[in-house]
Each structure stands twice: as structure tokens, then as C-alpha cells.
Write a protein that holds these residues in place. Structure first.
Motif, PDB file in Angstrom:
ATOM      1  N   ILE A 142       0.834  -1.206   0.000  1.00 39.00           N
ATOM      2  CA  ILE A 142       0.000   0.000   0.000  1.00 39.00           C
ATOM      3  C   ILE A 142       0.867   1.254   0.000  1.00 39.00           C
ATOM      4  O   ILE A 142       0.556   2.235  -0.680  1.00 39.00           O
ATOM      5  CB  ILE A 142      -0.977  -0.005   1.198  1.00 39.00           C
TER       6      ILE A 142
ATOM      7  N   TYR B 260      -3.555   2.575  -1.938  1.00 33.83           N
ATOM      8  CA  TYR B 260      -4.640   1.690  -1.522  1.00 33.83           C
ATOM      9  C   TYR B 260      -5.424   1.119  -2.698  1.00 33.83           C
ATOM     10  O   TYR B 260      -5.657  -0.081  -2.778  1.00 33.83           O
ATOM     11  CB  TYR B 260      -5.597   2.436  -0.579  1.00 33.83           C
ATOM     12  N   SER B 261      -5.832   1.981  -3.625  1.00 31.64           N
ATOM     13  CA  SER B 261      -6.720   1.546  -4.708  1.00 31.64           C
ATOM     14  C   SER B 261      -6.048   0.573  -5.672  1.00 31.64           C
ATOM     15  O   SER B 261      -6.718  -0.211  -6.342  1.00 31.64           O
ATOM     16  CB  SER B 261      -7.255   2.752  -5.483  1.00 31.64           C
TER      17      SER B 261
ATOM     18  N   LYS C 159     -11.280  -6.101   3.208  1.00 35.69           N
ATOM     19  CA  LYS C 159     -10.103  -5.241   3.059  1.00 35.69           C
ATOM     20  C   LYS C 159     -10.099  -4.096   4.077  1.00 35.69           C
ATOM     21  O   LYS C 159      -9.055  -3.704   4.585  1.00 35.69           O
ATOM     22  CB  LYS C 159     -10.057  -4.683   1.634  1.00 35.69           C
ATOM     23  N   GLU C 160     -11.305  -3.570   4.398  1.00 37.55           N
ATOM     24  CA  GLU C 160     -11.390  -2.468   5.353  1.00 37.55           C
ATOM     25  C   GLU C 160     -10.935  -2.907   6.748  1.00 37.55           C
ATOM     26  O   GLU C 160     -10.252  -2.161   7.441  1.00 37.55           O
ATOM     27  CB  GLU C 160     -12.823  -1.918   5.416  1.00 37.55           C
TER      28      GLU C 160
ATOM     29  N   LEU D 124      -7.240  -2.918   6.725  1.00 35.75           N
ATOM     30  CA  LEU D 124      -6.691  -1.563   6.833  1.00 35.75           C
ATOM     31  C   LEU D 124      -6.709  -1.077   8.280  1.00 35.75           C
ATOM     32  O   LEU D 124      -5.737  -0.488   8.764  1.00 35.75           O
ATOM     33  CB  LEU D 124      -7.498  -0.595   5.975  1.00 35.75           C
TER      34      LEU D 124
ATOM     35  N   ILE E  53       1.003   5.259   4.111  1.00 36.76           N
ATOM     36  CA  ILE E  53      -0.234   4.533   4.416  1.00 36.76           C
ATOM     37  C   ILE E  53      -1.192   5.428   5.186  1.00 36.76           C
ATOM     38  O   ILE E  53      -2.405   5.418   4.952  1.00 36.76           O
ATOM     39  CB  ILE E  53       0.077   3.243   5.212  1.00 36.76           C
TER      40      ILE E  53
ATOM     41  N   GLU F 130      -2.982   7.489   2.759  1.00 36.56           N
ATOM     42  CA  GLU F 130      -3.944   6.651   2.019  1.00 36.56           C
ATOM     43  C   GLU F 130      -5.199   6.383   2.861  1.00 36.56           C
ATOM     44  O   GLU F 130      -6.321   6.457   2.358  1.00 36.56           O
ATOM     45  CB  GLU F 130      -3.292   5.313   1.640  1.00 36.56           C
ATOM     46  N   LEU F 131      -5.005   6.089   4.142  1.00 29.05           N
ATOM     47  CA  LEU F 131      -6.143   5.804   5.019  1.00 29.05           C
ATOM     48  C   LEU F 131      -7.009   7.034   5.221  1.00 29.05           C
ATOM     49  O   LEU F 131      -8.247   6.950   5.214  1.00 29.05           O
ATOM     50  CB  LEU F 131      -5.646   5.292   6.377  1.00 29.05           C
TER      51      LEU F 131
ATOM     52  N   TYR G  47      -9.005   7.585   2.040  1.00 31.38           N
ATOM     53  CA  TYR G  47     -10.063   6.586   1.905  1.00 31.38           C
ATOM     54  C   TYR G  47     -11.200   6.893   2.879  1.00 31.38           C
ATOM     55  O   TYR G  47     -12.386   6.793   2.525  1.00 31.38           O
ATOM     56  CB  TYR G  47      -9.506   5.191   2.145  1.00 31.38           C
TER      57      TYR G  47
END
Length: 199
Positions: A27, A32-33, A58-59, A62, A111, A114-115, A118
Motif C-alpha cells: 500500500i 490503496y486503490s 479489506k477495510e 486496513l 499509508i 492513504e487511510l 479513503y
């Protein structure tokens, strides 16, 4: 019989750790995507079935990455705070060393972005993200309250503002350093001097 059960448990813990490490790497490298459950499983050396036997989706994976990082940070800082009665300059030195590692942990910082992105896009994930972040915030608050209260009397309202400032400053400067990679010590000293000023 008991021995076989322990071995199975240990194997599952090992599988989870391998998947988490694979997720951190992929990631942070691809975003992430771009990363699928298949990619994470393959990189860790497991099947998708192994992934789903450890994580529902997946969530959840994460959030586990996030919790894992925060637990590590909290444990490291709490260990430093056990030295609070020692020489103040020694305590600051340990905090500087911790900040050096934190600032250079590009994988986690990427990350983290990214989190956040998201969570900003997915309302259902945002709810769980906020809960994990709030738990982390509370743990860091306890550590900083311990530090501030040891050296100075501060009322609760002031403490909350100081804690929010230090946490925001730390993450903001770490992200800036990740991009510019200029003078690491400059960023660390900004935080250390702010801490000293608060105390």
C-alpha cells in the motif's frame, strides 16, 4: 493435544503478521486503490483463503494495519515515559531518537495518507477509522499528560489544546519531511522546542 492447539494459534499469528507486513509494503508503494487482497496474499506467500480466515474484508485489514502501527507507537512512547524521573536532557534525547525513527518511517506515513483519503471518501470506513484514531489519540494524550503534569500544573482545557497541537505538528512536519527530505534535525527540533515551551 494442547501443544497442537498452541502451534495452530502461533501459525495464525504468524500468517497475520506476514499479511500485515505485505500490506504495509504494497500500500505504501502502490497506494490503496492499486492493491488487491489477491496481491497482498500473493506477496505474503499465502492464498486468498488465508487472508479471509484472518480478515473479513479489506477495510478490516486496513484498520488492523492502523491499530498495529498505533499500538507500536504507544508502547514505544510509554517506554520512554518510564524514564520521566531521570535527567530531563536524557528524556529529550530519547524523544529525539523516537522522532527520528517516526520521521523516517516513510512506509507508515504514506499509508497514513492513504487511510485518511479513503476515510474521506467512504463514510462507513470513516466511522471505524475515527474510532481507531480516537483510541490512539487518548493513549497519546495520557502519555503527554504524564509528561506535562510531571513538570508543570496545567488545567484540562489547556492540556487538550497542547496535546492536539503536538500531535498535529508531529504528523504535519513528518509528512513535509517525507516530501522534501531536507534537514531532519530542523523538523525534530521544532517539535522538541515546542514541547519544552509547553512544559
Amino acid at each position: 493435544m494442547e501443544h497442537a492447539k498452541i502451534s495452530r494459534d502461533e501459525k495464525q499469528i504468524q500468517t497475520r503478521l506476514h499479511l500485515i507486513n505485505a500490506g504495509f509494503h504494497l500500500i505504501s508503494e502502490q497506494g490503496y486503490s492499486a492493491v488487491s487482497i489477491r496481491n497482498i496474499s500473493k506477496y505474503a506467500g499465502y492464498t486468498q483463503g488465508a487472508f479471509y480466515s484472518n480478515f473479513s474484508h479489506k477495510e478490516e485489514f486496513l484498520l488492523t494495519l492502523m491499530k498495529s502501527q498505533f499500538e507500536q507507537e504507544n508502547a514505544q512512547l510509554q517506554k520512554i515515559m518510564t524514564q520521566i524521573d531521570s535527567d530531563f536532557s536524557s528524556l529529550l534525547e530519547k524523544l529525539e531518537l523516537w522522532l527520528t525513527d517516526f520521521f523516517q518511517n516513510d512506509e507508515w506515513l504514506k499509508i497514513s495518507i492513504e487511510l485518511q483519503l479513503y476515510a474521506a471518501r467512504e463514510e462507513s470506513f470513516a466511522t471505524e477509522y475515527k474510532q481507531v484514531w480516537q483510541t490512539h489519540h487518548e493513549q497519546i494524550s495520557k502519555i503527554l499528560i504524564q509528561l506535562f503534569s510531571h513538570y508543570k500544573q496545567v488545567d484540562a482545557e489547556q492540556l487538550e489544546a497542547k496535546i492536539l497541537e503536538i500531535i498535529s505538528l508531529s504528523y504535519g512536519l513528518a509528512l513535509q519531511y517525507m516530501i522534501f527530505k531536507d534537514d531532519l534535525n530542523k523538523y525534530i527540533q521544532i517539535i522538541i522546542q515546542r514541547l519544552i515551551g509547553q512544559i
